[in-house]
Write an enzyme that holds these catalytic residues in place. Structure first.
Site, PDB file in Angstrom:
ATOM      1  N   HIS A 312      -2.595  12.605 -14.992  1.00 13.56           N
ATOM      2  CA  HIS A 312      -1.594  13.490 -15.590  1.00 13.56           C
ATOM      3  C   HIS A 312      -2.129  14.002 -16.917  1.00 13.56           C
ATOM      4  O   HIS A 312      -2.801  13.280 -17.647  1.00 13.56           O
ATOM      5  CB  HIS A 312      -0.279  12.725 -15.833  1.00 13.56           C
ATOM      6  CG  HIS A 312       0.888  13.636 -16.028  1.00 13.56           C
ATOM      7  ND1 HIS A 312       1.184  14.188 -17.226  1.00 13.56           N
ATOM      8  CD2 HIS A 312       1.809  14.097 -15.145  1.00 13.56           C
ATOM      9  CE1 HIS A 312       2.261  14.968 -17.095  1.00 13.56           C
ATOM     10  NE2 HIS A 312       2.664  14.933 -15.850  1.00 13.56           N
ATOM     11  N   ASP A 369       4.363  12.234  -8.261  1.00 12.76           N
ATOM     12  CA  ASP A 369       4.178  12.660  -6.863  1.00 12.76           C
ATOM     13  C   ASP A 369       3.653  11.561  -5.961  1.00 12.76           C
ATOM     14  O   ASP A 369       3.600  11.734  -4.743  1.00 12.76           O
ATOM     15  CB  ASP A 369       3.215  13.861  -6.843  1.00 12.76           C
ATOM     16  CG  ASP A 369       3.853  15.062  -7.531  1.00 12.76           C
ATOM     17  OD1 ASP A 369       3.215  15.642  -8.420  1.00 12.76           O
ATOM     18  OD2 ASP A 369       5.018  15.380  -7.200  1.00 12.76           O
TER      19      ASP A 369
HETATM   20  C1  SDX Z   1       2.741  17.299 -11.815  1.00 10.65           C
HETATM   21  O1  SDX Z   1       2.315  18.727 -16.537  1.00 10.65           O
HETATM   22  C2  SDX Z   1       3.355  18.145 -15.975  1.00 10.65           C
HETATM   23  O2  SDX Z   1       4.238  17.653 -16.613  1.00 10.65           O
HETATM   24  C3  SDX Z   1       3.356  18.209 -14.436  1.00 10.65           C
HETATM   25  C4  SDX Z   1       4.405  17.346 -13.726  1.00 10.65           C
HETATM   26  C5  SDX Z   1       5.837  17.877 -13.940  1.00 10.65           C
HETATM   27  O3  SDX Z   1       6.779  17.081 -13.834  1.00 10.65           O
HETATM   28  O4  SDX Z   1       5.972  19.122 -14.124  1.00 10.65           O
HETATM   29  O5  SDX Z   1       4.330  16.004 -14.175  1.00 10.65           O
HETATM   30  C6  SDX Z   1       4.185  17.379 -12.208  1.00 10.65           C
HETATM   31  O6  SDX Z   1       2.117  18.321 -11.649  1.00 10.65           O
HETATM   32  C7  SDX Z   1       2.081  15.954 -11.717  1.00 10.65           C
HETATM   33  C8  SDX Z   1       0.545  16.037 -11.382  1.00 10.65           C
HETATM   34  C9  SDX Z   1       0.400  16.250  -9.857  1.00 10.65           C
HETATM   35  N1  SDX Z   1      -1.027  16.543  -9.528  1.00 10.65           N
HETATM   36  C10 SDX Z   1      -1.785  15.620  -8.914  1.00 10.65           C
HETATM   37  O7  SDX Z   1      -1.423  14.480  -8.656  1.00 10.65           O
HETATM   38  C11 SDX Z   1      -3.189  16.130  -8.560  1.00 10.65           C
HETATM   39  C12 SDX Z   1      -4.251  15.074  -8.888  1.00 10.65           C
HETATM   40  N2  SDX Z   1      -4.391  14.974 -10.359  1.00 10.65           N
HETATM   41  C13 SDX Z   1      -5.429  15.700 -11.013  1.00 10.65           C
HETATM   42  O8  SDX Z   1      -5.863  16.861 -10.390  1.00 10.65           O
HETATM   43  C14 SDX Z   1      -5.282  15.755 -12.536  1.00 10.65           C
HETATM   44  O9  SDX Z   1      -5.079  14.474 -12.949  1.00 10.65           O
HETATM   45  C15 SDX Z   1      -4.226  16.659 -13.146  1.00 10.65           C
HETATM   46  C16 SDX Z   1      -4.302  18.056 -12.635  1.00 10.65           C
HETATM   47  C17 SDX Z   1      -2.855  16.135 -12.888  1.00 10.65           C
HETATM   48  C18 SDX Z   1      -4.438  16.656 -14.677  1.00 10.65           C
HETATM   49  O10 SDX Z   1      -5.643  17.318 -14.906  1.00 10.65           O
HETATM   50  P1  SDX Z   1      -6.296  17.352 -16.380  1.00 10.65           P
HETATM   51  O11 SDX Z   1      -5.322  16.884 -17.409  1.00 10.65           O
HETATM   52  O12 SDX Z   1      -6.916  18.696 -16.548  1.00 10.65           O
HETATM   53  O13 SDX Z   1      -7.401  16.215 -16.321  1.00 10.65           O
HETATM   54  P2  SDX Z   1      -8.925  16.466 -15.941  1.00 10.65           P
HETATM   55  O14 SDX Z   1      -8.999  17.239 -14.657  1.00 10.65           O
HETATM   56  O15 SDX Z   1      -9.615  17.004 -17.146  1.00 10.65           O
HETATM   57  O16 SDX Z   1      -9.411  14.954 -15.639  1.00 10.65           O
HETATM   58  C19 SDX Z   1      -9.897  14.120 -16.696  1.00 10.65           C
HETATM   59  C20 SDX Z   1     -10.897  13.182 -15.999  1.00 10.65           C
HETATM   60  C21 SDX Z   1     -11.991  13.937 -15.230  1.00 10.65           C
HETATM   61  O17 SDX Z   1     -13.129  13.087 -15.170  1.00 10.65           O
HETATM   62  P3  SDX Z   1     -14.321  13.297 -16.299  1.00 10.65           P
HETATM   63  O18 SDX Z   1     -14.672  14.771 -16.319  1.00 10.65           O
HETATM   64  O19 SDX Z   1     -13.706  12.817 -17.622  1.00 10.65           O
HETATM   65  O20 SDX Z   1     -15.442  12.424 -15.805  1.00 10.65           O
HETATM   66  O21 SDX Z   1     -10.202  12.374 -15.025  1.00 10.65           O
HETATM   67  C22 SDX Z   1     -10.714  12.696 -13.724  1.00 10.65           C
HETATM   68  C23 SDX Z   1     -11.426  14.026 -13.835  1.00 10.65           C
HETATM   69  O22 SDX Z   1     -12.452  14.146 -12.853  1.00 10.65           O
HETATM   70  N3  SDX Z   1      -9.546  12.784 -12.832  1.00 10.65           N
HETATM   71  C24 SDX Z   1      -9.486  12.325 -11.583  1.00 10.65           C
HETATM   72  C25 SDX Z   1      -8.183  12.586 -11.143  1.00 10.65           C
HETATM   73  N4  SDX Z   1      -7.489  13.193 -12.113  1.00 10.65           N
HETATM   74  C26 SDX Z   1      -8.338  13.322 -13.161  1.00 10.65           C
HETATM   75  N5  SDX Z   1     -10.424  11.714 -10.814  1.00 10.65           N
HETATM   76  C27 SDX Z   1     -10.000  11.365  -9.555  1.00 10.65           C
HETATM   77  N6  SDX Z   1      -8.769  11.582  -9.044  1.00 10.65           N
HETATM   78  C28 SDX Z   1      -7.839  12.201  -9.815  1.00 10.65           C
HETATM   79  N7  SDX Z   1      -6.607  12.414  -9.325  1.00 10.65           N
END
Ligand code: SDX
Length: 429
Positions: A312, A369
């Site tokens: 998140h 989710d």
């Molecule tokens: C919602 O914003 C809100 O409030 C949204 C929400 C609401 O109520 O409105 O809470 C609802 O959208 C919840 C999120 C639902 N999405 C998912 O579950 C999809 C999976 N999650 C990711 O795609 C990700 O965690 C996000 C999109 C939720 C957040 O993305 P960020 O903040 O841009 O984080 P990032 O992509 O920069 O990740 C930081 C690190 C990275 O690794 P490094 O580059 O540091 O090595 O964490 C890793 C990412 O690769 N990472 C994951 C991961 N999520 C982040 N690695 C594996 N699996 C994951 N799910």
């Protein structure tokens, strides 16, 4: 709205020039630097892809402490609201800032009933969508179409119009969601009823048919009420920001909500609840439940795969909504006498995430989710309707954010800047 406190000046030195920028503090003592004078004073802009460090507004509505896993709507903790309130009252709270008294509750509920039917001409829309149309596409189309059928409500200056506008959207979007489901399975639509409360009405429109004597199960209705409360708002998330951006151009509320529905559809946002179930089904069917394999894929930088329902932007701890949803999932399955192998798999996957340094070092935890889809599934709601359920829950939050933006004296049309990296000037020869 509490006026933010000025807590002094931050100094910014660029070359031999130093400027001072006001430091601000919010109601929960979170700090911000006011950079509104930055470009005028220095010619510089900031660079912040995804707006990770950028505040777009001041807001009274929702507070999140991502480090502590705290979520409050208008000061009320999410656990308190989910335990003690009806979704309709939380919708009122988000829009008006206070929980309704009995008279306000009754008036709001009466409006919801009066606006529950769709215009007959809108009903024909469903007929022109293909059966396989995703319900989020239908919902977004229905939302923007409301502006054609009810243009008179564009005047938000009159307070009573706000309740009309809020309840019209809350009620008609719920009806449209149920109609889109019925259309997708080739069943006749079921009209809303005035003798049923908000959640019971939705379940009846979803599952009643001319040949079954459907009775709403109170366990399912109670679970739906809690789930809608958990989703009702979440400050400046992607879809709320879209609502504000579209509304900042003076587009009408229905057009703004329609755009928000499209943003929520994305798998990285609200669409994740559907993708969690599809991910768990693939793990069970393709990988024979091999959690280690899917965790290794999620950690592999050469593999675009991510664990859906995990991570998140704001929560760097367990999402408080996920904690409620996890317990609810277990309670609903127990009360309905349902068992689901995907729930055991989800708990195994969660345990692997919580034990693995890759996730813990990045503060990646289950988000809202991760368990909500499993609960909808136990309630008999089909997978492609999960994000629609998220949207129905989020409508009051979106409306509250939109109204707050319209009333904000500092609000301007949203128009970010950029760092240009394309070709410098060249002549056509
Ligand atoms: C919602 O914003 C809100 O409030 C949204 C929400 C609401 O109520 O409105 O809470 C609802 O959208 C919840 C999120 C639902 N999405 C998912 O579950 C999809 C999976 N999650 C990711 O795609 C990700 O965690 C996000 C999109 C939720 C957040 O993305 P960020 O903040 O841009 O984080 P990032 O992509 O920069 O990740 C930081 C690190 C990275 O690794 P490094 O580059 O540091 O090595 O964490 C890793 C990412 O690769 N990472 C994951 C991961 N999520 C982040 N690695 C594996 N699996 C994951 N799910």
């Amino acid at each position: 709205m509490l006026e933010v406190q000025n807590t002094g000046m931050a100094e910014l030195r660029i070359g031999d020039k130093t400027i001072e920028l006001p430091m601000l503090e919010g109601a929960e003592h979170e700090g911000a630097i006011d950079i509104r004078a930055l470009r005028k004073e220095t010619g510089f802009i900031t660079y912040d892809p995804g707006f990770v460090n950028t505040g777009c507004c001041k807001s009274d509505i929702t507070y999140i402490d991502g480090e502590k896993g705290v979520l409050r709507y208008r000061g009320y903790d999410i656990n308190d609201l989910a335990e003690k309130c009806e979704f309709v009252d939380v919708a009122y709270l988000l829009v008006h800032g206070t929980l309704p008294n009995k008279e306000q509750h009754d008036s709001f509920s009466a409006h919801l009933n009066n606006h529950s039917m769709l215009h007959e001409d809108m009903r024909h829309f469903f007929g022109s969508f293909p059966d396989h149309a995703h319900p989020m596409a239908t919902l977004s189309a229905m939302a923007v179409s409301l502006s054609s059928f009810y243009p008179e409500l564009e005047d938000t200056s009159k307070q009573e119009n706000i309740d009309y506008k809020v309840t019209r959207l809350l009620s008609k979007m719920r009806t449209a969601a149920a109609f889109s489901y019925k259309k997708s399975i080739g069943h006749p639509i079921v009209q809303p009823r005035h003798d049923l409360k908000y959640c019971e009405n939705f379940l009846n429109m979803m599952f009643s048919t001319p040949v079954n004597n459907y009775q709403v199960d109170p366990v399912v209705a109670n679970a739906l009420n809690k789930l809608l409360i958990l989703h009702a708002d979440h400050e400046q998330n992607c879809s709320a920001s879209v609502i504000r951006m579209v509304g900042s151009a003076d587009a009408n509320l229905y057009a703004s909500i329609s755009a928000g529905i499209c943003a929520l559809w994305g798998p990285l946002h609200g669409g994740a609840n559907q993708h969690v179930i599809e991910m768990l089904e693939r793990i069970l069917e393709d990988d024979r439940g091999d959690v280690k394999k899917v965790v290794a894929r999620a950690k592999d930088k050469n593999d675009p795969f991510r664990l859906m329902g995990v991570g998140h932007r704001v929560y760097k701890s367990y999402d408080p909504r996920a904690r409620v949803a996890k317990q609810m999932c277990k309670d609903v399955l127990d009360q309905l006498g349902v068992s689901d192998p995907l729930v055991d798999l989800a708990q195994e996957l969660e345990a692997a995430v919580l034990a693995d340094d890759y996730f813990q070092s990045r503060n990646l935890y289950p988000n809202i989710d991760f368990y909500t889809g499993l609960t909808y599934r136990a309630m008999g709601i089909p997978t492609n309707m999960f994000t629609v359920m998220f949207a129905i829950g989020r409508i009051p939050g979106w409306i509250a954010q939109w109204l707050e933006m319209k009333e904000d004296p500092h609000a301007r049309i949203g128009r970010p800047r950029q760092i240009y990296t394309g070709p410098v000037h060249r002549e056509v020869h």
